[in-house]
Design a protein around this motif. Sequence first.
Motif, PDB file in Angstrom:
ATOM      1  N   THR B  44       0.906  -0.879   0.416  1.00  0.00           N
ATOM      2  CA  THR B  44       0.411   0.144  -0.237  1.00  0.00           C
ATOM      3  C   THR B  44       0.906   1.153   0.227  1.00  0.00           C
ATOM      4  O   THR B  44       1.813   0.889   0.620  1.00  0.00           O
ATOM      5  N   LEU B  45       0.643   2.175  -0.934  1.00  0.00           N
ATOM      6  CA  LEU B  45       1.444   3.175  -1.085  1.00  0.00           C
ATOM      7  C   LEU B  45       0.848   4.244   0.215  1.00  0.00           C
ATOM      8  O   LEU B  45       0.030   4.466   0.361  1.00  0.00           O
ATOM      9  N   ILE B  46       2.066   5.234   0.880  1.00  0.00           N
ATOM     10  CA  ILE B  46       2.239   5.939   1.693  1.00  0.00           C
ATOM     11  C   ILE B  46       1.784   7.127   1.280  1.00  0.00           C
ATOM     12  O   ILE B  46       0.853   8.155   1.185  1.00  0.00           O
ATOM     13  N   ALA B  47       2.397   7.535   0.491  1.00  0.00           N
ATOM     14  CA  ALA B  47       3.611   9.065   0.100  1.00  0.00           C
ATOM     15  C   ALA B  47       4.667   9.037  -0.915  1.00  0.00           C
ATOM     16  O   ALA B  47       4.689   7.829  -1.314  1.00  0.00           O
ATOM     17  N   THR B  48       4.837   9.579  -1.290  1.00  0.00           N
ATOM     18  CA  THR B  48       5.382  10.252  -2.723  1.00  0.00           C
ATOM     19  C   THR B  48       6.327  11.584  -1.979  1.00  0.00           C
ATOM     20  O   THR B  48       6.381  11.933  -1.824  1.00  0.00           O
ATOM     21  N   ALA B  49       7.798  10.617  -1.885  1.00  0.00           N
ATOM     22  CA  ALA B  49       8.735  11.898  -1.539  1.00  0.00           C
ATOM     23  C   ALA B  49       9.912  12.495  -2.887  1.00  0.00           C
ATOM     24  O   ALA B  49      10.664  11.720  -2.955  1.00  0.00           O
ATOM     25  N   ASN B  50       9.078  14.097  -3.163  1.00  0.00           N
ATOM     26  CA  ASN B  50      10.510  14.074  -4.538  1.00  0.00           C
ATOM     27  C   ASN B  50      11.344  15.211  -3.905  1.00  0.00           C
ATOM     28  O   ASN B  50      11.088  16.361  -2.555  1.00  0.00           O
ATOM     29  N   GLN B  51      12.675  15.378  -3.820  1.00  0.00           N
ATOM     30  CA  GLN B  51      13.339  16.404  -3.649  1.00  0.00           C
ATOM     31  C   GLN B  51      12.803  17.698  -3.646  1.00  0.00           C
ATOM     32  O   GLN B  51      12.357  17.766  -4.874  1.00  0.00           O
ATOM     33  N   GLY B  52      13.382  18.951  -2.425  1.00  0.00           N
ATOM     34  CA  GLY B  52      12.076  20.061  -3.381  1.00  0.00           C
ATOM     35  C   GLY B  52      10.814  20.787  -3.183  1.00  0.00           C
ATOM     36  O   GLY B  52      10.902  21.696  -3.122  1.00  0.00           O
ATOM     37  N   GLY B  60      -6.112   8.104   3.244  1.00  0.00           N
ATOM     38  CA  GLY B  60      -5.718   7.391   4.430  1.00  0.00           C
ATOM     39  C   GLY B  60      -4.959   7.454   5.516  1.00  0.00           C
ATOM     40  O   GLY B  60      -4.386   6.832   6.558  1.00  0.00           O
ATOM     41  N   PHE B  61      -3.900   8.318   4.085  1.00  0.00           N
ATOM     42  CA  PHE B  61      -2.086   8.608   5.155  1.00  0.00           C
ATOM     43  C   PHE B  61      -2.213   9.954   5.237  1.00  0.00           C
ATOM     44  O   PHE B  61      -2.256  10.780   4.583  1.00  0.00           O
ATOM     45  N   VAL B  62      -1.473  10.527   6.686  1.00  0.00           N
ATOM     46  CA  VAL B  62      -1.886  12.209   6.981  1.00  0.00           C
ATOM     47  C   VAL B  62      -0.105  12.233   7.434  1.00  0.00           C
ATOM     48  O   VAL B  62       0.328  11.695   8.344  1.00  0.00           O
ATOM     49  N   ILE B  63      -0.553  13.068   7.469  1.00  0.00           N
ATOM     50  CA  ILE B  63       1.585  13.648   7.455  1.00  0.00           C
ATOM     51  C   ILE B  63       1.414  13.842   9.216  1.00  0.00           C
ATOM     52  O   ILE B  63       2.809  14.137   9.124  1.00  0.00           O
ATOM     53  N   ASP B  64       0.891  13.914   9.937  1.00  0.00           N
ATOM     54  CA  ASP B  64       0.997  14.152  11.376  1.00  0.00           C
ATOM     55  C   ASP B  64       1.698  12.981  11.480  1.00  0.00           C
ATOM     56  O   ASP B  64       2.371  12.787  13.150  1.00  0.00           O
ATOM     57  N   ARG B  70      13.179  14.606   2.995  1.00  0.00           N
ATOM     58  CA  ARG B  70      13.855  14.451   1.471  1.00  0.00           C
ATOM     59  C   ARG B  70      14.790  15.642   1.422  1.00  0.00           C
ATOM     60  O   ARG B  70      14.359  15.857   0.480  1.00  0.00           O
ATOM     61  N   PRO B  71      15.887  15.586   2.050  1.00  0.00           N
ATOM     62  CA  PRO B  71      16.418  16.681   2.129  1.00  0.00           C
ATOM     63  C   PRO B  71      17.623  16.755   0.378  1.00  0.00           C
ATOM     64  O   PRO B  71      18.074  17.500   0.457  1.00  0.00           O
ATOM     65  N   ASN B  72      18.028  15.684   0.398  1.00  0.00           N
ATOM     66  CA  ASN B  72      18.341  15.702  -1.119  1.00  0.00           C
ATOM     67  C   ASN B  72      18.259  14.332  -2.072  1.00  0.00           C
ATOM     68  O   ASN B  72      17.255  13.779  -1.732  1.00  0.00           O
ATOM     69  N   LEU B  73      19.184  14.346  -3.081  1.00  0.00           N
ATOM     70  CA  LEU B  73      17.907  13.454  -4.222  1.00  0.00           C
ATOM     71  C   LEU B  73      18.659  11.652  -3.758  1.00  0.00           C
ATOM     72  O   LEU B  73      18.114  10.632  -4.653  1.00  0.00           O
ATOM     73  N   THR B  74      19.413  11.428  -2.538  1.00  0.00           N
ATOM     74  CA  THR B  74      19.785  10.195  -2.512  1.00  0.00           C
ATOM     75  C   THR B  74      19.521   9.977  -1.054  1.00  0.00           C
ATOM     76  O   THR B  74      19.537   8.530  -0.572  1.00  0.00           O
ATOM     77  N   PHE B  75      18.543  10.223  -0.569  1.00  0.00           N
ATOM     78  CA  PHE B  75      17.813  10.271   1.081  1.00  0.00           C
ATOM     79  C   PHE B  75      16.386  10.605   1.199  1.00  0.00           C
ATOM     80  O   PHE B  75      16.261  11.520   0.958  1.00  0.00           O
ATOM     81  N   SER B  76      16.431   9.947   2.127  1.00  0.00           N
ATOM     82  CA  SER B  76      14.365  10.283   2.751  1.00  0.00           C
ATOM     83  C   SER B  76      14.746   8.912   3.855  1.00  0.00           C
ATOM     84  O   SER B  76      15.126   8.125   4.219  1.00  0.00           O
ATOM     85  N   THR B  77      13.547  10.035   4.831  1.00  0.00           N
ATOM     86  CA  THR B  77      12.798   9.412   6.296  1.00  0.00           C
ATOM     87  C   THR B  77      11.720   9.552   6.352  1.00  0.00           C
ATOM     88  O   THR B  77      11.111  10.633   5.779  1.00  0.00           O
ATOM     89  N   LEU B  78      11.124   8.568   6.945  1.00  0.00           N
ATOM     90  CA  LEU B  78       9.503   8.175   7.709  1.00  0.00           C
ATOM     91  C   LEU B  78       9.564   8.021   8.717  1.00  0.00           C
ATOM     92  O   LEU B  78      10.111   6.984   9.156  1.00  0.00           O
ATOM     93  N   THR B  79       9.016   9.027   9.425  1.00  0.00           N
ATOM     94  CA  THR B  79       8.747   8.681  10.667  1.00  0.00           C
ATOM     95  C   THR B  79       7.136   8.233  10.676  1.00  0.00           C
ATOM     96  O   THR B  79       6.127   8.786  10.004  1.00  0.00           O
ATOM     97  N   VAL B  80       7.063   7.366  11.822  1.00  0.00           N
ATOM     98  CA  VAL B  80       6.158   6.521  11.674  1.00  0.00           C
ATOM     99  C   VAL B  80       5.695   7.060  13.883  1.00  0.00           C
ATOM    100  O   VAL B  80       6.460   6.447  14.504  1.00  0.00           O
ATOM    101  N   SER B  81       4.456   8.113  13.925  1.00  0.00           N
ATOM    102  CA  SER B  81       4.549   8.523  15.130  1.00  0.00           C
ATOM    103  C   SER B  81       3.346   7.951  16.182  1.00  0.00           C
ATOM    104  O   SER B  81       2.569   7.585  15.486  1.00  0.00           O
TER     105      SER B  81
END
Lengths: 112, 114
Positions: B44-52, B60-64, B70-81
């Motif tokens: 199930t796709l949560i989100a798409t992260a594009n740099q910039g 069904g998925f929210v930012i909170d 997505r600070p640069n073109l090689t790295f991303s983080t997902l936090t489960v809060s």
Amino acid sequence: GQQVMQIPQYQHVQEGEDFTTYCNSSTTLSNIQWYKQRPGGHPVFLIQLVKSGEVKKQKRLTFQFGEAKKNSSLHITATQTTDVGTYFCAGPVGAGSYQLTFGKGTKLSVIP
Amino acid sequence: SAVISQKPSRDICQRGTSLTIQCQVDSQVTMMFWYRQQPGQSLTLIATANQGSEATYESGFVIDKFPISRPNLTFSTLTVSNMSPEDSSIYLCSVELAGRYEQYFGPGTRLTVT
């Protein structure tokens, strides 16, 4: 929204038998992709089909894209134990979209 | 293709806490995706992260609940809060390469919330 349905959900075959999984979309797809996920592993890209009626082969695997670009199939000839895993089809959520909607997958078990 | 790594590979967390999952790619990619996969289920796709730009979330998925960086073109983080047992799942990142539409997945993070 767009739905991608896949059957069967499970398939148990004797080693050496053939296997086929079918994928149907509620809408016309610009492309369809197939992935394989081994037990405990992550999905691995197998192939992408783009053209109406397209057929592609990878050794014992044959992939087809329907003429209407709404259905697809994956056929494995003479299954081997290395074919065990779950096969997913996936299509773009919208025309030209990079986001994918995955089918529920077909879990293949091969009895040696 | 691309080589993708994820950290941690697995974790056991208490309810109410948060976990940040890292995804590192060995090449620069524009599009990265985050998925959730329950054991024996589909992705199930949560989100798409594009740099910039801000991540775009699926229904069904929210930012909170699932903030993404997505600070640069090689790295991303997902936090489960503020985790609950229902968040127990495998979380996978993937990348799309150079307009080819096909996706390459990381090894996944197996999260158990107690």
